[in-house]
Design a protein around this motif. Sequence first.
Motif, PDB file in Angstrom:
ATOM      1  N   ILE A 160       0.876  -1.176   0.000  1.00  0.00           N
ATOM      2  CA  ILE A 160       0.000   0.000   0.000  1.00  0.00           C
ATOM      3  C   ILE A 160       0.910   1.223   0.000  1.00  0.00           C
ATOM      4  O   ILE A 160       1.414   1.651   1.051  1.00  0.00           O
ATOM      5  CB  ILE A 160      -0.939  -0.008   1.232  1.00  0.00           C
ATOM      6  CG1 ILE A 160      -1.749  -1.309   1.263  1.00  0.00           C
ATOM      7  CG2 ILE A 160      -1.870   1.195   1.200  1.00  0.00           C
ATOM      8  CD1 ILE A 160      -2.512  -1.535   2.546  1.00  0.00           C
ATOM      9  N   GLN A 161       1.135   1.762  -1.184  1.00  0.00           N
ATOM     10  CA  GLN A 161       2.067   2.877  -1.311  1.00  0.00           C
ATOM     11  C   GLN A 161       1.382   4.201  -0.984  1.00  0.00           C
ATOM     12  O   GLN A 161       0.177   4.249  -0.743  1.00  0.00           O
ATOM     13  CB  GLN A 161       2.657   2.884  -2.724  1.00  0.00           C
ATOM     14  CG  GLN A 161       3.388   1.574  -3.052  1.00  0.00           C
ATOM     15  CD  GLN A 161       4.105   1.610  -4.375  1.00  0.00           C
ATOM     16  OE1 GLN A 161       4.724   2.613  -4.723  1.00  0.00           O
ATOM     17  NE2 GLN A 161       4.042   0.516  -5.127  1.00  0.00           N
ATOM     18  N   ASP A 162       2.176   5.291  -0.985  1.00  0.00           N
ATOM     19  CA  ASP A 162       1.648   6.612  -0.608  1.00  0.00           C
ATOM     20  C   ASP A 162       0.487   6.996  -1.517  1.00  0.00           C
ATOM     21  O   ASP A 162       0.480   6.696  -2.721  1.00  0.00           O
ATOM     22  CB  ASP A 162       2.756   7.671  -0.714  1.00  0.00           C
ATOM     23  CG  ASP A 162       3.866   7.408   0.303  1.00  0.00           C
ATOM     24  OD1 ASP A 162       3.581   6.737   1.313  1.00  0.00           O
ATOM     25  OD2 ASP A 162       5.000   7.870   0.083  1.00  0.00           O
ATOM     26  N   GLY A 163      -0.488   7.701  -0.922  1.00  0.00           N
ATOM     27  CA  GLY A 163      -1.670   8.117  -1.670  1.00  0.00           C
ATOM     28  C   GLY A 163      -2.770   7.080  -1.558  1.00  0.00           C
ATOM     29  O   GLY A 163      -2.849   6.330  -0.576  1.00  0.00           O
ATOM     30  N   SER A 164      -3.623   7.012  -2.552  1.00  0.00           N
ATOM     31  CA  SER A 164      -4.731   6.052  -2.525  1.00  0.00           C
ATOM     32  C   SER A 164      -4.536   5.004  -3.611  1.00  0.00           C
ATOM     33  O   SER A 164      -3.977   5.285  -4.667  1.00  0.00           O
ATOM     34  CB  SER A 164      -6.072   6.768  -2.716  1.00  0.00           C
ATOM     35  OG  SER A 164      -6.124   7.376  -3.985  1.00  0.00           O
ATOM     36  N   CYS A 165      -4.982   3.788  -3.327  1.00  0.00           N
ATOM     37  CA  CYS A 165      -4.916   2.722  -4.336  1.00  0.00           C
ATOM     38  C   CYS A 165      -6.193   1.900  -4.272  1.00  0.00           C
ATOM     39  O   CYS A 165      -6.671   1.548  -3.193  1.00  0.00           O
ATOM     40  CB  CYS A 165      -3.678   1.850  -4.143  1.00  0.00           C
ATOM     41  SG  CYS A 165      -3.582   0.982  -2.581  1.00  0.00           S
ATOM     42  N   ASP A 166      -6.745   1.654  -5.464  1.00  0.00           N
ATOM     43  CA  ASP A 166      -7.997   0.896  -5.558  1.00  0.00           C
ATOM     44  C   ASP A 166      -7.701  -0.599  -5.615  1.00  0.00           C
ATOM     45  O   ASP A 166      -6.664  -1.030  -6.123  1.00  0.00           O
ATOM     46  CB  ASP A 166      -8.785   1.303  -6.808  1.00  0.00           C
ATOM     47  CG  ASP A 166      -9.293   2.741  -6.713  1.00  0.00           C
ATOM     48  OD1 ASP A 166      -9.472   3.222  -5.574  1.00  0.00           O
ATOM     49  OD2 ASP A 166      -9.483   3.380  -7.770  1.00  0.00           O
ATOM     50  N   VAL A 167      -8.666  -1.371  -5.107  1.00  0.00           N
ATOM     51  CA  VAL A 167      -8.583  -2.828  -5.100  1.00  0.00           C
ATOM     52  C   VAL A 167      -9.805  -3.387  -5.813  1.00  0.00           C
ATOM     53  O   VAL A 167     -10.927  -2.903  -5.592  1.00  0.00           O
ATOM     54  CB  VAL A 167      -8.544  -3.374  -3.655  1.00  0.00           C
ATOM     55  CG1 VAL A 167      -8.535  -4.892  -3.657  1.00  0.00           C
ATOM     56  CG2 VAL A 167      -7.334  -2.864  -2.921  1.00  0.00           C
ATOM     57  N   THR A 169     -11.031   1.025  -1.546  1.00  0.00           N
ATOM     58  CA  THR A 169      -9.893   1.929  -1.739  1.00  0.00           C
ATOM     59  C   THR A 169      -9.074   2.004  -0.459  1.00  0.00           C
ATOM     60  O   THR A 169      -9.627   2.262   0.621  1.00  0.00           O
ATOM     61  CB  THR A 169     -10.370   3.337  -2.135  1.00  0.00           C
ATOM     62  OG1 THR A 169     -11.105   3.260  -3.364  1.00  0.00           O
ATOM     63  CG2 THR A 169      -9.186   4.282  -2.318  1.00  0.00           C
ATOM     64  N   PHE A 170      -7.755   1.751  -0.577  1.00  0.00           N
ATOM     65  CA  PHE A 170      -6.829   1.948   0.534  1.00  0.00           C
ATOM     66  C   PHE A 170      -6.180   3.325   0.399  1.00  0.00           C
ATOM     67  O   PHE A 170      -5.827   3.732  -0.716  1.00  0.00           O
ATOM     68  CB  PHE A 170      -5.728   0.874   0.523  1.00  0.00           C
ATOM     69  CG  PHE A 170      -6.189  -0.477   0.965  1.00  0.00           C
ATOM     70  CD1 PHE A 170      -6.210  -0.822   2.308  1.00  0.00           C
ATOM     71  CD2 PHE A 170      -6.611  -1.418   0.035  1.00  0.00           C
ATOM     72  CE1 PHE A 170      -6.634  -2.080   2.719  1.00  0.00           C
ATOM     73  CE2 PHE A 170      -7.040  -2.670   0.435  1.00  0.00           C
ATOM     74  CZ  PHE A 170      -7.060  -2.998   1.780  1.00  0.00           C
ATOM     75  N   SER A 171      -6.035   4.032   1.516  1.00  0.00           N
ATOM     76  CA  SER A 171      -5.372   5.339   1.517  1.00  0.00           C
ATOM     77  C   SER A 171      -4.204   5.294   2.486  1.00  0.00           C
ATOM     78  O   SER A 171      -4.358   4.852   3.630  1.00  0.00           O
ATOM     79  CB  SER A 171      -6.353   6.447   1.922  1.00  0.00           C
ATOM     80  OG  SER A 171      -7.397   6.542   0.976  1.00  0.00           O
ATOM     81  N   ASN A 172      -3.042   5.765   2.030  1.00  0.00           N
ATOM     82  CA  ASN A 172      -1.834   5.819   2.854  1.00  0.00           C
ATOM     83  C   ASN A 172      -1.364   7.269   2.895  1.00  0.00           C
ATOM     84  O   ASN A 172      -0.803   7.786   1.930  1.00  0.00           O
ATOM     85  CB  ASN A 172      -0.761   4.911   2.252  1.00  0.00           C
ATOM     86  CG  ASN A 172       0.532   4.951   3.051  1.00  0.00           C
ATOM     87  OD1 ASN A 172       0.680   5.716   4.001  1.00  0.00           O
ATOM     88  ND2 ASN A 172       1.493   4.124   2.652  1.00  0.00           N
ATOM     89  N   SER A 173      -1.632   7.955   4.013  1.00  0.00           N
ATOM     90  CA  SER A 173      -1.201   9.348   4.159  1.00  0.00           C
ATOM     91  C   SER A 173      -0.994   9.672   5.629  1.00  0.00           C
ATOM     92  O   SER A 173      -1.719   9.160   6.499  1.00  0.00           O
ATOM     93  CB  SER A 173      -2.241  10.302   3.545  1.00  0.00           C
ATOM     94  OG  SER A 173      -3.474  10.193   4.213  1.00  0.00           O
ATOM     95  N   ASP A 174       0.007  10.515   5.898  1.00  0.00           N
ATOM     96  CA  ASP A 174       0.326  10.976   7.263  1.00  0.00           C
ATOM     97  C   ASP A 174       0.536   9.801   8.221  1.00  0.00           C
ATOM     98  O   ASP A 174       0.119   9.850   9.388  1.00  0.00           O
ATOM     99  CB  ASP A 174      -0.794  11.889   7.808  1.00  0.00           C
ATOM    100  CG  ASP A 174      -1.015  13.109   6.929  1.00  0.00           C
ATOM    101  OD1 ASP A 174      -0.016  13.607   6.355  1.00  0.00           O
ATOM    102  OD2 ASP A 174      -2.175  13.543   6.791  1.00  0.00           O
ATOM    103  N   GLY A 175       1.147   8.741   7.726  1.00  0.00           N
ATOM    104  CA  GLY A 175       1.442   7.611   8.598  1.00  0.00           C
ATOM    105  C   GLY A 175       0.229   6.799   9.015  1.00  0.00           C
ATOM    106  O   GLY A 175       0.283   6.021   9.965  1.00  0.00           O
ATOM    107  N   LYS A 176      -0.879   6.953   8.285  1.00  0.00           N
ATOM    108  CA  LYS A 176      -2.104   6.195   8.587  1.00  0.00           C
ATOM    109  C   LYS A 176      -2.580   5.498   7.319  1.00  0.00           C
ATOM    110  O   LYS A 176      -2.453   6.030   6.219  1.00  0.00           O
ATOM    111  CB  LYS A 176      -3.223   7.110   9.092  1.00  0.00           C
ATOM    112  CG  LYS A 176      -2.914   7.833  10.390  1.00  0.00           C
ATOM    113  CD  LYS A 176      -4.065   8.775  10.722  1.00  0.00           C
ATOM    114  CE  LYS A 176      -3.732   9.655  11.929  1.00  0.00           C
ATOM    115  NZ  LYS A 176      -4.771  10.685  12.150  1.00  0.00           N
ATOM    116  N   VAL A 177      -3.170   4.321   7.501  1.00  0.00           N
ATOM    117  CA  VAL A 177      -3.770   3.585   6.384  1.00  0.00           C
ATOM    118  C   VAL A 177      -5.240   3.338   6.691  1.00  0.00           C
ATOM    119  O   VAL A 177      -5.589   2.875   7.782  1.00  0.00           O
ATOM    120  CB  VAL A 177      -3.052   2.239   6.136  1.00  0.00           C
ATOM    121  CG1 VAL A 177      -3.799   1.405   5.096  1.00  0.00           C
ATOM    122  CG2 VAL A 177      -1.621   2.472   5.668  1.00  0.00           C
ATOM    123  N   THR A 178      -6.094   3.695   5.740  1.00  0.00           N
ATOM    124  CA  THR A 178      -7.537   3.459   5.907  1.00  0.00           C
ATOM    125  C   THR A 178      -8.051   2.631   4.733  1.00  0.00           C
ATOM    126  O   THR A 178      -7.432   2.578   3.666  1.00  0.00           O
ATOM    127  CB  THR A 178      -8.324   4.791   5.955  1.00  0.00           C
ATOM    128  OG1 THR A 178      -8.095   5.505   4.730  1.00  0.00           O
ATOM    129  CG2 THR A 178      -7.895   5.631   7.150  1.00  0.00           C
TER     130      THR A 178
END
Length: 601
Positions: A25-32, A53-62
Amino acid sequence: MMETFPYLLNINEDPQLSAVLKHFIQDGSCDVGQSASNAITLRGLGILDKHATFSNSDGKVTIMPWEKGKVVVNGIPVTVKTKLQHMDRVILGSNSAYLYVGFPAERTNEDMSRYDYDFFQSELAAAEGFSVDKLGVVNKDGKPDPSVLAVFHDYIKLMPLVAEANQMSEELKKELKLELKVKNLALSDSRGYDLQKEVTVKVTNKKTSQVWVWSKAKFINRKFLMEELYQNFLDGADVNVDQDSDPFWDPVEVIHLGSAHIWLQSLAYCMKLEEQTEVLNSEGMEEAILLINIVPCSSDGRAFGEDDIVIDPLELLGRRIDFQIHILQCLGIKWLREVTERGIQIGYSMYDLPHSLHTKPIWKNMNAKIEETVHFSALNTSHEFLNYLQKNALIVDLWGLQEGCAELDYSLHDMVTSEGTIIVDHPKTVIAKGIGLGTANQIAELYPKLLKLEEETELLRDINRALREENVFLKDKLKKWETGRHESKKLKSPNKRAVKVTKQPVSSKEAGQMCNHRMSYNAEFAKAVKVFYQNMNIVRQQFLKLKHNKPPEEDNPQMLRLFTERQSHMLKDFGEQLESSISRLKNDVALIVKKKRESIA
């Protein structure tokens, strides 16, 4: 990348296939989803083109599910944006399981192997309120009974299969909903003992509200047939099959809704019993309220009063006893609250009678008024019958009728005498010549079959061992081929002009196709063997149940009859599962051989 980004680690039912895929899960958002345009492309039942959609920003993943995308985190379905923590369990679609591994700073030396496939399923079961503790029964040392652990194991093993069957039903528009149920066999025991439990699958047609109950073995057989039909659907083939060939179809049947225990002790003292009791389903929940009277009486049907009560049941030994069972009404029937077009029948068995007795069917009435009375007579009351009255209960079964099903036989099978009564507590000589002898013969016939099954199982073990060795050999061969391929690529000369070609070489495309075919055959064969192993596991469990299912020690024809019936059902299920497993393996291997021959040709 592992030292930089969080990632999803795949978890598979086969431990050897777990933790072999990492989706970063790289920086920014990525769709699955299934679409190739997604950053993470997944295949599997219930995975949509755009699933989440996975989001990776500010050290958090949602994770944020798309509309209709099924996402479960730590056993709980989520529909909104959810923050993931290190070691969270994520299930996408029907059964694609992943362990979320957080940022390097969050990671510890925790053993990840504990988060296996069964852990995911146990967590899902716990979220649904199902656990070992809920099943009850514990040993003297306070630990769960082995039979309870076996039921729990069955339950979590079947959970993903049921989820997959539901997804296939949805995509094929079969309108079926399947759900797991645990049946408590204590409902059928006249002494109220908490016997073993078993897992069943309740099947409901969402369109017609028709219901079926499948045994574990039947469901697993149907699941394989569903997979074949679904594969045809994915291949674009016509999936409109006739009813007899449709694994999602079954003829409509009568459904056992629940039972009530009516204790007969008062009858041993010639006391009238007026009972208003709950009819409980297999989960221990109220299905209806039953009004029933058991009345001691004279031979002409006159009810006894207080003056006829006896202080010691032994006073009745050798005398004639008459009594009437009067079923008045069944109130608040849940089965009819759900669908008013349904009906019910009530059945029960009395002591040594060869058949169950049933009331007439009543349709479309949630508070069914039954008002049926049956007169019983014991002409020469035996010690065994008195003991039965003092220690046993009358099991009253509530049966659900639905449109199109055959009603239960409510005739009295010519059991009524000229006096209008049904004789119970037959002399032992009559039993030996009739029911008891037949039961003994059935049991005598069953044991040679069991011995034969043991021999066949030993043969299957040998086949199983041979297949395991063959599987290991194929894996090694495939591994060597892949290694050789990589080395040949490294050694390949970059100066192609210096090479003198003496004969027409095989093109890289053709070589790739040949390799792909070989890998495909190996993969298909490995899959067929794996399915066979799973089937043999089920066969083995059924065989162990048969082996440990001993006839009752006490000389009770009714118990022997029940044992024989249960043993016959178990033998039938065993035979069907065994035949299905071997037949499927033969078909799979024959298909692989056929494909290989066609490819070579």
